[in-house]
Design a protein around this motif. Structure first.
Motif, mmCIF file in Angstrom:
data_model
loop_
_atom_site.group_PDB
_atom_site.id
_atom_site.type_symbol
_atom_site.label_atom_id
_atom_site.label_comp_id
_atom_site.label_asym_id
_atom_site.label_seq_id
_atom_site.Cartn_x
_atom_site.Cartn_y
_atom_site.Cartn_z
ATOM 1 N N ILE A 105 -11.114 13.851 6.433
ATOM 2 C CA ILE A 105 -9.765 13.982 5.889
ATOM 3 C C ILE A 105 -8.802 13.043 6.618
ATOM 4 C CG2 ILE A 105 -7.794 15.553 5.703
ATOM 5 C CD1 ILE A 105 -9.746 17.758 4.954
ATOM 6 N N ALA A 106 -8.957 12.888 7.935
ATOM 7 C CA ALA A 106 -8.112 11.952 8.681
ATOM 8 C C ALA A 106 -8.290 10.528 8.157
ATOM 9 C CB ALA A 106 -8.446 12.012 10.168
ATOM 10 N N GLY A 107 -9.532 10.141 7.900
ATOM 11 C CA GLY A 107 -9.791 8.820 7.326
ATOM 12 C C GLY A 107 -9.199 8.672 5.943
ATOM 13 N N ARG A 108 -9.245 9.749 5.157
ATOM 14 C CA ARG A 108 -8.666 9.720 3.817
ATOM 15 C C ARG A 108 -7.150 9.535 3.881
ATOM 16 N NH1 ARG A 108 -10.826 8.720 -0.639
ATOM 17 N NH2 ARG A 108 -9.752 10.327 -1.811
ATOM 18 N N ILE A 109 -6.506 10.211 4.834
ATOM 19 C CA ILE A 109 -5.051 10.099 4.961
ATOM 20 C C ILE A 109 -4.652 8.671 5.343
ATOM 21 C CG2 ILE A 109 -3.053 10.831 6.315
ATOM 22 C CD1 ILE A 109 -4.372 13.603 6.517
ATOM 23 N N ILE A 110 -5.354 8.099 6.332
ATOM 24 C CA ILE A 110 -5.020 6.734 6.775
ATOM 25 C C ILE A 110 -5.304 5.723 5.661
ATOM 26 C CG2 ILE A 110 -5.644 4.909 8.407
ATOM 27 C CD1 ILE A 110 -6.114 7.135 10.473
ATOM 28 N N ALA A 111 -6.434 5.885 4.986
ATOM 29 C CA ALA A 111 -6.716 5.010 3.841
ATOM 30 C C ALA A 111 -5.659 5.188 2.759
ATOM 31 C CB ALA A 111 -8.105 5.299 3.290
ATOM 32 N N GLY A 112 -5.183 6.418 2.601
ATOM 33 C CA GLY A 112 -4.122 6.679 1.630
ATOM 34 C C GLY A 112 -2.841 5.945 1.964
ATOM 35 N N LEU A 113 -2.486 5.904 3.256
ATOM 36 C CA LEU A 113 -1.310 5.137 3.664
ATOM 37 C C LEU A 113 -1.432 3.682 3.214
ATOM 38 C CD1 LEU A 113 -0.829 6.489 7.307
ATOM 39 C CD2 LEU A 113 0.711 6.893 5.370
ATOM 40 N N ALA A 114 -2.626 3.125 3.393
ATOM 41 C CA ALA A 114 -2.869 1.728 3.012
ATOM 42 C C ALA A 114 -2.806 1.546 1.502
ATOM 43 C CB ALA A 114 -4.225 1.278 3.541
ATOM 44 N N ILE A 115 -3.474 2.421 0.764
ATOM 45 C CA ILE A 115 -3.521 2.276 -0.690
ATOM 46 C C ILE A 115 -2.146 2.518 -1.291
ATOM 47 C CG2 ILE A 115 -4.571 3.119 -2.815
ATOM 48 C CD1 ILE A 115 -6.412 1.476 -0.909
ATOM 49 N N GLY A 116 -1.384 3.465 -0.729
ATOM 50 C CA GLY A 116 -0.024 3.685 -1.204
ATOM 51 C C GLY A 116 0.830 2.447 -1.023
ATOM 52 N N CYS A 117 0.696 1.822 0.129
ATOM 53 C CA CYS A 117 1.407 0.569 0.406
ATOM 54 C C CYS A 117 1.002 -0.515 -0.588
ATOM 55 C CB CYS A 117 1.110 0.138 1.841
ATOM 56 S SG CYS A 117 1.725 -1.498 2.284
ATOM 57 N N LEU A 118 -0.290 -0.702 -0.775
ATOM 58 C CA LEU A 118 -0.782 -1.749 -1.669
ATOM 59 C C LEU A 118 -0.448 -1.463 -3.125
ATOM 60 C CD1 LEU A 118 -4.258 -2.337 0.031
ATOM 61 C CD2 LEU A 118 -2.294 -3.911 0.054
ATOM 62 N N SER A 119 -0.514 -0.192 -3.521
ATOM 63 C CA SER A 119 -0.231 0.157 -4.921
ATOM 64 C C SER A 119 1.214 -0.127 -5.281
ATOM 65 C CB SER A 119 -0.560 1.627 -5.185
ATOM 66 O OG SER A 119 0.322 2.491 -4.487
#
Length: 498
Positions: A105-119
């Motif tokens: 879940i921690a990895g999902r949250i950090i990846a989410g920060l990146a994807i949110g930025c890129l999206s």
């Protein structure tokens, strides 16, 4: 270099959108019952925990989109894409090496920060580097690459299911690091947004970037007018307006822009596409399919969606505009889901009517691969990125993307519970929301086809200076003082505020 280079730049930046699609698609694969090693390693997670694994990613995306709005204005669109790709490398590495659910879940949250930025920043960057007549196509690459990401995820998942170890789920999660690293390295040599360079006073660099992106031997007059229009609009905004977040609702036209941008993203989630994307294996299971067939169907759906999307953004979107596809798509998706509900009610799991179950699969595919791919899928990213003036374009796009991810968190969290507890009736919810989407588009969305980003003020009713592409003059405004040139004042449109 001209058009070919412009297409290349937009397509390369869209690797960020590929990451979005791949990460979203692969998690649906690895949490499915088919991935026995994942289920065993994480102790057969419940529906609530599965929903948390999916929705925490969207939660990270929400805050990533928020941060990207500030970053895009201060360090530029290009560098913000680079930051997002680096954070994606970290998040994907954590997911790949997860030792327990909390780690995952921690990895999902950090990846989410990146994807949110890129999206948020990828379609913004694409929109700002695109000529008016190609903006739908170039910004539409965002959704095309999202679809390609989903497609690759499905087929990687299909192949990895045959691995008889924890590599079954670690390999597909780890593959994400490759495009993230490629995007980071490649952005070093791609141009900055010409509009951002103008905003920062870097005129020579901006003119050169525009020439490289749009220029040919035959359109130098257009380049001069386009550049002049950008400079005049941005300088006028800097001299006469603030750059506060509150500008998003300070006047009636600005409030309309903001509400329209938020609406297009919320309506996208209310189509029900994320139920199809994240929980597609469950939908097929409810129709009586199991095993390798489920992943095969998912892969076929992704392939068809990508093919339809590329034809739509290449041949249709810049010709017919934004509103007609949104209206037709809403009607089509509502019809597909209504039929899907009826099939699941009468011929779902346990039924021996294979013809009806095949029809159920067909309407799932028709819903996502055709109607969504020719409506809200690409247009939501195009629309939110083109409607705001330069002074608040980054923060406005950020707010709209945050609305997308907030809606996604809600739907991703409740969908496993809804599918489990009310079954086929859950489709009816999205039949209603798609009808609502159609009405919202008809009555509230203006058409933006063919307009430059600077000409959107005329579309929303707050134009204050003439546009060079309309007047044919390269000097309509005294850009030093931020005032109209007297000889051109007669063609200015009155500023209309609430």
């Amino acid at each position: 270099m001209g058009v070919a280079y412009n297409i290349f730049v937009a397509a390369f930046a869209a690797i960020g959108s590929f990451l979005f699609g791949y990460d979203s698609g692969i998690i649906g694969e690895v949490i499915s019952p088919t991935f026995l090693h994942f289920q065993s390693y994480f102790g057969n997670p419940s529906a609530d925990l599965t929903g948390a694994i999916v929705s925490t990613f969207a939660g990270g995306c929400f805050f990533g989109a928020w941060a990207a709005g500030w970053l895009a204005d201060h360090i530029g669109r290009k560098r913000t894409i680079m930051v997002g790709s680096l954070v994606a490398c970290l998040g994907c590495a954590l997911q790949t090496s997860a030792q327990n659910v909390a780690y995952l879940i921690a990895g999902r949250i950090i990846a989410g920060l990146a994807i949110g930025c890129l999206s948020m920043v990828v379609p913004l960057y694409q929109s700002e580097i695109s000529p008016p007549h190609m903006r739908g196509f170039l910004t539409g690459m965002t959704q095309f690459m999202i679809a390609v990401g989903f497609l690759v995820a499905f087929w990687v998942g299909y192949g990895c299911q045959f691995l008889d170890s924890n590599a079954q789920w670690r390999v597909p999660l780890g593959i994400q690091i490759i495009p993230a690293a490629l995007l980071f390295l490649g952005m070093f040599v791609l141009p900055y947004s010409p509009r951002w360079l103008i905003q920062k006073g870097r005129m020579e660099e901006a003119k050169h970037a525009l020439q490289v992106l749009h220029g040919t031997d035959k359109n130098q007059d257009f380049i001069e007018l386009e550049f002049a229009e950008m400079v005049e609009q941005i300088r006028y905004e800097q001299a006469n307006f603030s750059h506060k977040v509150s500008d998003l609702w300070a006047t009636r036209p600005m409030l309309r822009r903001t509400l329209t941008g938020i609406a297009v993203q919320v309506c996208t989630q209310l189509t029900g596409i994320n139920v199809s994307s994240y929980f597609q294996p469950t939908l097929y299971k409810n129709l009586g399919y199991s095993g390798h067939t489920v992943l095969l169907l998912t892969g076929i759906n992704g392939a068809l969606g990508a093919v339809v999307l590329i034809f739509f953004i290449t041949l249709v979107i810049d010709r017919v505009g934004r509103k007609p596809p949104l209206i037709i798509g809403s009607i089509g998706m509502a019809a597909c889901l209504a039929i899907e509900a009826a099939i699941n009610k009468n011929y779902g799991q346990g039924s021996d009517n294979t013809a009806a179950q095949k029809a159920g699969v067909a309407f799932i595919i028709l819903f996502g691969s055709f109607f969504f791919s020719t409506s809200f899928g690409p247009i939501s990213w195009i629309y939110q990125s083109e409607i705001f003036p330069m002074r608040v374009r980054a923060v406005g796009t950020s707010v709209c993307t945050m609305a997308n991810w907030a809606s996604s968190v809600l739907i991703s969290q409740v969908s496993p519970i809804g599918l489990q507890n009310i079954g086929w009736k859950y489709y009816i919810v999205f039949v209603v929301t798609n009808v609502m989407n159609m009405l919202i588009v008809i009555f509230f969305f203006p058409e933006t086809k063919g307009k430059s980003l600077e000409e959107m003020d005329a579309v929303f009713g707050d134009q204050v200076i003439p546009h060079a592409l309309e007047t044919g003059n390269t000097r309509n405004v005294d850009t030093e003082k931020g005032t109209h040139t007297p000889s051109e004042e007669k063609v200015a449109i009155e500023h209309r505020e609430a």
